[in-house]
Enzyme design. Sequence first.
Site, PDB file in Angstrom:
ATOM      1  N   PHE A 200       2.589  41.381  57.451  1.00  0.00           N
ATOM      2  CA  PHE A 200       2.338  41.772  58.844  1.00  0.00           C
ATOM      3  C   PHE A 200       3.602  41.596  59.671  1.00  0.00           C
ATOM      4  O   PHE A 200       4.548  40.907  59.265  1.00  0.00           O
ATOM      5  CB  PHE A 200       1.203  40.921  59.449  1.00  0.00           C
ATOM      6  CG  PHE A 200       1.501  39.435  59.482  1.00  0.00           C
ATOM      7  CD1 PHE A 200       2.195  38.854  60.539  1.00  0.00           C
ATOM      8  CD2 PHE A 200       1.091  38.603  58.444  1.00  0.00           C
ATOM      9  CE1 PHE A 200       2.474  37.483  60.565  1.00  0.00           C
ATOM     10  CE2 PHE A 200       1.369  37.224  58.450  1.00  0.00           C
ATOM     11  CZ  PHE A 200       2.059  36.673  59.517  1.00  0.00           C
ATOM     12  N   ALA A 201       3.585  42.240  60.827  1.00  0.00           N
ATOM     13  CA  ALA A 201       4.568  41.953  61.873  1.00  0.00           C
ATOM     14  C   ALA A 201       3.734  41.627  63.107  1.00  0.00           C
ATOM     15  O   ALA A 201       2.873  42.425  63.489  1.00  0.00           O
ATOM     16  CB  ALA A 201       5.465  43.158  62.119  1.00  0.00           C
ATOM     17  N   GLU A 202       3.970  40.487  63.683  1.00  0.00           N
ATOM     18  CA  GLU A 202       3.047  40.025  64.732  1.00  0.00           C
ATOM     19  C   GLU A 202       3.803  39.508  65.946  1.00  0.00           C
ATOM     20  O   GLU A 202       4.709  38.686  65.815  1.00  0.00           O
ATOM     21  CB  GLU A 202       2.170  38.910  64.152  1.00  0.00           C
ATOM     22  CG  GLU A 202       1.081  38.399  65.063  1.00  0.00           C
ATOM     23  CD  GLU A 202       0.137  37.491  64.280  1.00  0.00           C
ATOM     24  OE1 GLU A 202      -0.792  37.998  63.628  1.00  0.00           O
ATOM     25  OE2 GLU A 202       0.366  36.269  64.300  1.00  0.00           O
ATOM     26  N   ASN A 319       8.379  32.375  48.287  1.00  0.00           N
ATOM     27  CA  ASN A 319       8.030  32.852  46.956  1.00  0.00           C
ATOM     28  C   ASN A 319       9.298  33.065  46.134  1.00  0.00           C
ATOM     29  O   ASN A 319       9.787  34.186  46.036  1.00  0.00           O
ATOM     30  CB  ASN A 319       7.258  34.174  47.107  1.00  0.00           C
ATOM     31  CG  ASN A 319       6.355  34.421  45.939  1.00  0.00           C
ATOM     32  OD1 ASN A 319       5.687  33.510  45.475  1.00  0.00           O
ATOM     33  ND2 ASN A 319       6.344  35.638  45.436  1.00  0.00           N
ATOM     34  N   HIS A 378       2.599  27.469  53.295  1.00  0.00           N
ATOM     35  CA  HIS A 378       3.275  28.630  53.893  1.00  0.00           C
ATOM     36  C   HIS A 378       2.340  29.391  54.821  1.00  0.00           C
ATOM     37  O   HIS A 378       2.710  30.397  55.406  1.00  0.00           O
ATOM     38  CB  HIS A 378       3.772  29.571  52.801  1.00  0.00           C
ATOM     39  CG  HIS A 378       2.683  30.392  52.180  1.00  0.00           C
ATOM     40  ND1 HIS A 378       1.491  29.852  51.778  1.00  0.00           N
ATOM     41  CD2 HIS A 378       2.609  31.718  51.888  1.00  0.00           C
ATOM     42  CE1 HIS A 378       0.731  30.801  51.272  1.00  0.00           C
ATOM     43  NE2 HIS A 378       1.387  31.942  51.325  1.00  0.00           N
ATOM     44  N   GLY A 381      -3.788  30.102  54.228  1.00  0.00           N
ATOM     45  CA  GLY A 381      -4.315  30.450  52.904  1.00  0.00           C
ATOM     46  C   GLY A 381      -5.735  30.978  53.002  1.00  0.00           C
ATOM     47  O   GLY A 381      -6.457  30.711  53.966  1.00  0.00           O
ATOM     48  N   LYS A 457      -0.396  45.734  61.008  1.00  0.00           N
ATOM     49  CA  LYS A 457      -0.571  45.706  59.543  1.00  0.00           C
ATOM     50  C   LYS A 457      -0.113  47.039  58.953  1.00  0.00           C
ATOM     51  O   LYS A 457       0.784  47.095  58.156  1.00  0.00           O
ATOM     52  CB  LYS A 457      -2.041  45.469  59.184  1.00  0.00           C
ATOM     53  CG  LYS A 457      -2.614  44.161  59.679  1.00  0.00           C
ATOM     54  CD  LYS A 457      -2.160  42.987  58.854  1.00  0.00           C
ATOM     55  CE  LYS A 457      -2.662  43.073  57.448  1.00  0.00           C
ATOM     56  NZ  LYS A 457      -2.148  41.936  56.649  1.00  0.00           N
TER      57      LYS A 457
HETATM   58  N1  LIG Z   1      -0.440  35.101  62.066  1.00  0.00           N
HETATM   59  C1  LIG Z   1      -0.922  35.756  60.997  1.00  0.00           C
HETATM   60  N2  LIG Z   1      -1.049  35.093  59.832  1.00  0.00           N
HETATM   61  C2  LIG Z   1      -1.514  35.749  58.774  1.00  0.00           C
HETATM   62  C3  LIG Z   1      -1.906  37.096  58.825  1.00  0.00           C
HETATM   63  N3  LIG Z   1      -2.321  37.475  57.590  1.00  0.00           N
HETATM   64  C4  LIG Z   1      -2.175  36.393  56.810  1.00  0.00           C
HETATM   65  N4  LIG Z   1      -1.687  35.362  57.516  1.00  0.00           N
HETATM   66  C5  LIG Z   1      -1.327  34.032  57.068  1.00  0.00           C
HETATM   67  O1  LIG Z   1      -0.096  34.137  56.398  1.00  0.00           O
HETATM   68  C6  LIG Z   1      -0.193  33.613  55.107  1.00  0.00           C
HETATM   69  C7  LIG Z   1       0.576  34.531  54.218  1.00  0.00           C
HETATM   70  O2  LIG Z   1       0.198  34.339  52.943  1.00  0.00           O
HETATM   71  P1  LIG Z   1       0.771  35.055  51.664  1.00  0.00           P
HETATM   72  O3  LIG Z   1       0.125  34.296  50.573  1.00  0.00           O
HETATM   73  O4  LIG Z   1       0.408  36.469  51.711  1.00  0.00           O
HETATM   74  O5  LIG Z   1       2.239  34.891  51.704  1.00  0.00           O
HETATM   75  C8  LIG Z   1      -1.672  33.582  54.788  1.00  0.00           C
HETATM   76  O6  LIG Z   1      -1.969  32.499  53.971  1.00  0.00           O
HETATM   77  C9  LIG Z   1      -2.318  33.438  56.127  1.00  0.00           C
HETATM   78  O7  LIG Z   1      -2.531  32.103  56.439  1.00  0.00           O
HETATM   79  C10 LIG Z   1      -1.787  37.773  60.056  1.00  0.00           C
HETATM   80  O8  LIG Z   1      -2.083  38.976  60.183  1.00  0.00           O
HETATM   81  N5  LIG Z   1      -1.282  37.062  61.108  1.00  0.00           N
HETATM   82 MN   LIG Z   2       4.099  36.070  51.467  1.00  0.00          MN
END
Ligand SMILES: Nc1nc2c(ncn2[C@@H]2O[C@H](COP(=O)(O)O)[C@@H](O)[C@H]2O)c(=O)[nH]1
Ligand SMILES: [Mn+2]
EC number: 6.5.1.8
Length: 708
Positions: A200-202, A319, A378, A381, A457
């Site tokens: 994502f970019a947020e 990662n 990270h 989850g 997204k």
């Molecule tokens: N602020 C946001 N956090 C998000 C979003 N989608 C997921 N997440 C969080 O980031 C980690 C990334 O996990 P990864 O395993 O894909 O590296 C995930 O665990 C969520 O906690 C979002 O749209 N916005």
């Molecule tokens: Mn990731």
Amino acid sequence: MAKNKLRLKKAKILYLSQGVELKDPTWLTSCKISQDSLIFVSCGEGYVGQTEDSNGTATTANNDSLNLDSLQLNSEETPPATVLVLAKKSFVDPDANVQLNRTAMLPGNQHPIGATFITQKIIYPALIGNDIGCGMAVYKTRLSSTIKPQKIVDKLHHLEGRWTEGDPHAFLISKLGDQHTETGKAHLDQLGTVGGGNHFAEFVVVETLVDQELCNKFGLVHTNTYLIVHSGSRKYGQTVLDYANSMQNNKAATATTAAGKKQQQFGIDPDSEIGQEYLRQHDLACAWAKTNRELIAHRVLSRLNAEEDAERILDIWHNNVERKIIENVDPEKPCWIHRKGAAPSDRGLVVIPGSRGHFSYLVMPQGEQGENGFSLAHGAGRLLPRAKALQKRPQSSKQASISAMQTTNLGSSVICEDTDLLFEEQPDAYKEITDIIDDLGPYVKVVAILRPICTYKMRKENRSADTVSVIYLNDTNGEIAREDAPFNTCFASERAFIRYSYLNFAPNNATINFYSDSSCQDFVFGLDGYYGGYPGPARSYRWVGWTDDYLGDIFDKEPIRGQGEAATGAGTNVPPDGKHPGHLKDDDSNSDNGGAKSSSSTFFGGVIGSMVILSVGGVAFWKIAGKKLVEDKGKSVLPYHRGSRSGGGGGGGGGGGRDGDILLTANDQGNNSFELGDEDLEDDDEDEDENDHHRSGRQERYRDDDNV
Ligand SMILES: Nc1nc2c(ncn2[C@@H]2O[C@H](COP(=O)(O)O)[C@@H](O)[C@H]2O)c(=O)[nH]1
Ligand SMILES: [Mn+2]
């Protein structure tokens, strides 16, 4: 053994006490399992026996940290690693615990996300997976924190597909130097793209400044908006993993001992030639991923005219595998820290996002870092697997439920035009971020809490990724018409299509440029002779920005040619290696400057795994069956009237099309429909998420499956 002794018809799983699955019967002989060890035999059920936590207290199966020492399972070659689960308050899936303990015995190809694995003397590419270098970056922007989320939603368009406002290769080189010349043009269409899955970019604002001193240091203030970018190395990382896998497979084939074989299947000696090469490619992929985040930030911010003075506050990988001397392990030899969805705690400020509907935390590691593997969570989850999250999607009032998902309880907006993804990624599918932060208490100091205001997204409309631009250049007058022929996304459910192909209407002598503006890597085009076309000098074709990746199996087969002379000619930038349709011809006399005897062309294209066939002026329809292009004999030539076509170029220069020429095909949005057989939905995407089998075909293409 269990089958015979217990007369079980289907003994499926053997567990050692503590719930560790005995995957490989050779462990019974190669590991020292004491005579009185208990072995649990299951017909497929999960482990139900007791486990012991690190304090020696008996607990029910799989719900807490396991002490593997008590397993009495020790191999001289691969003693099980110590396992420490930091999560106390936050939920840990029992299966994750089982995977973790299994990995501690010998890393295989199943391991939990959100974990760090430290090894000596051996590295395990499978622990890192394909999204090498995935990580998070945070930028401070000049945008005011009072910006309306809707304004951002309105502006964030055209972020998919190749970055066309600049040259991605030059960008890469400018950031990383010549080392990246080796990546050539491959994957550059993906540079600057967010990707699927959790990426994502947020835009966020500061909710609470917790540690004022550190906030001052990092420029964290209430008045500005910040951008978090989460993405990785896209397909590039996959090629690196493929390399490691192929090398390991070769090695495994020559391994002699059982133990040696296991090692070689999954691990590599980092000092070996293969290990060195893997690490070199891995490091390039990490650098690529970082540059990707930078270009994403640039693209996103440029939509809001805020790219110039944006300031990067942090960029961390979560990662990757990293070399580190850990004094109390061995002051001389490095350890290898594999992070699979774990942020480093030895590189300063870290962002720990919750979800699009939860707060994110900026934290500073503090205190003794070591027992935590120099790592932090990270992100929150997942609480629910994707499939379960998707099941929560109401079947009724579809549109209402989609709209409800496009805003969050925190009042932020969500841009996600893939409805399945919208539900899979719903905030409720994630764990409570405050629990994670509490669990990390001993290791971090909270610096600031961030509130999401708009999460990008993905968009489907106008994905330049799915656009092929056909541009006609008249020899003398330059460009006379350009058409973007959009695949209406490459999502199998929606049927890719090309609206028009105007080849037959390009003037004679025209140069027709095929601009590859696509990250649809399996998209293929072909040109071939045309049955009975109108006479005139040949057109020539230029292939701009095409790489081998775009040209799939189809060109390995010679297409069925029409009866006329092909009008293909090698342009200045031809597709690689004999795949240019011009190479398929016996007579290559129609070169760039045009042979006089050419007629028109049949033009067809296809998307493997989905479908798009177009045929202009052709006599046959084609369809994709599996990965093959076959003539669709069930179709007849359909009429097309030039008069109905918009845009320039038609008929200019004297040739023009003729009534009765066929316009393309494909889906309800084209002029002529083209039905797909079931084979078009065949799931042949190598990107497929192993946990996510409910989709098919190209729908997976934009999903980054291992995207931690
Ligand atoms: N602020 C946001 N956090 C998000 C979003 N989608 C997921 N997440 C969080 O980031 C980690 C990334 O996990 P990864 O395993 O894909 O590296 C995930 O665990 C969520 O906690 C979002 O749209 N916005
Ligand atoms: Mn990731």
